[in-house]
Scaffold this motif. Sequence first.
Motif, PDB file in Angstrom:
ATOM      1  N   GLY A   1       0.787  -1.230   0.000  1.00 28.53           N
ATOM      2  CA  GLY A   1       0.000   0.000   0.000  1.00 28.53           C
ATOM      3  C   GLY A   1       0.817   1.276   0.000  1.00 28.53           C
ATOM      4  O   GLY A   1       0.726   2.084  -0.922  1.00 28.53           O
TER       5      GLY A   1
ATOM      6  N   ILE B   1       3.130   1.703  -3.052  1.00 29.62           N
ATOM      7  CA  ILE B   1       2.421   2.170  -4.247  1.00 29.62           C
ATOM      8  C   ILE B   1       2.138   3.664  -4.148  1.00 29.62           C
ATOM      9  O   ILE B   1       2.369   4.418  -5.082  1.00 29.62           O
TER      10      ILE B   1
ATOM     11  N   SER C   1       5.369   5.534  -4.817  1.00 31.61           N
ATOM     12  CA  SER C   1       5.911   5.563  -6.178  1.00 31.61           C
ATOM     13  C   SER C   1       4.951   6.188  -7.182  1.00 31.61           C
ATOM     14  O   SER C   1       5.385   6.663  -8.223  1.00 31.61           O
ATOM     15  N   PHE C   2       3.660   6.216  -6.875  1.00 34.80           N
ATOM     16  CA  PHE C   2       2.707   6.809  -7.820  1.00 34.80           C
ATOM     17  C   PHE C   2       2.489   8.304  -7.581  1.00 34.80           C
ATOM     18  O   PHE C   2       2.006   8.999  -8.462  1.00 34.80           O
TER      19      PHE C   2
END
Lengths: 154, 112
Positions: A112, A115, A118-119
């Motif tokens: 979680g 992500i 990195s997003f």
Amino acid sequence: MKNVYENEMKLEFLSKSSNESFARITVAAFASQLDPSLEEIADIKTAVSEAVTNCIIHGYEEKEGIIKIKCKLFANSIEIEISDNGKGIEDIEKARQVLYTSKSELERSGMGFTIMESFMDEVKVESVLGVGTKVTMKKMIKVTDGIEEMKVRL
Amino acid sequence: MKVEYEKKDKLLILKITEEIDHHSCEKIKKRADYEIEIHIPKKVVFDFSNVNFMDSSGIGMIIGRYKLVKMFGGKMELINVKPSIKKILEMSGILKLISIEETGGSEFEKCI
């Protein structure tokens, strides 16, 4: 530094898993005012889904509570604040580690926060045990102004 | 979820028809486990052609099914995965265990 935001919205909903898609779609719809690319929209949706799922599974441990989302649009970025009044995170560093999950019995992957990090361009986590958790994420949206694009090509 | 089973090849095709998040995962897990347990397939193919969104809940779901399929001695494959979903799968490292077939896979075409 220009820190004045151009638009803002607030959202409050019950910590039901059926609201996960509602939350990410609503934030994505608001973000679309900045004319983001499809990839940027997908990144925002995924990050919001991760944060909201965390509130439901970890913050409220699937009990009823209220999740709040606040979004601010700047000229070329979006700031998303997702908070709960749940149990809080004991060790934020540990929670942010790749593949760490406190709920392995639920087949959680522990991806979680990885992500979200990195997003999105910035992820800040604040938490107080017994009071709640607030995740603030920021994403830069590339301005795809036709004139700017032409300048680049020239 | 649409389920197809090819008896001859012991091939189970699970076509997911919704966005994959924590909410939808429970339902998908239950149905997939049921189908895997009754058929004990040699190969399980997850068809992602109708999946436009997946978050990390999907990774846990895929790993869980992979373990089950492997326990019965079968293989697993993902097909028709969209770029935004591939990005998450790559990040998780599960592509070292489970392969993505780019063009639907020959077995799949035989079935339709």
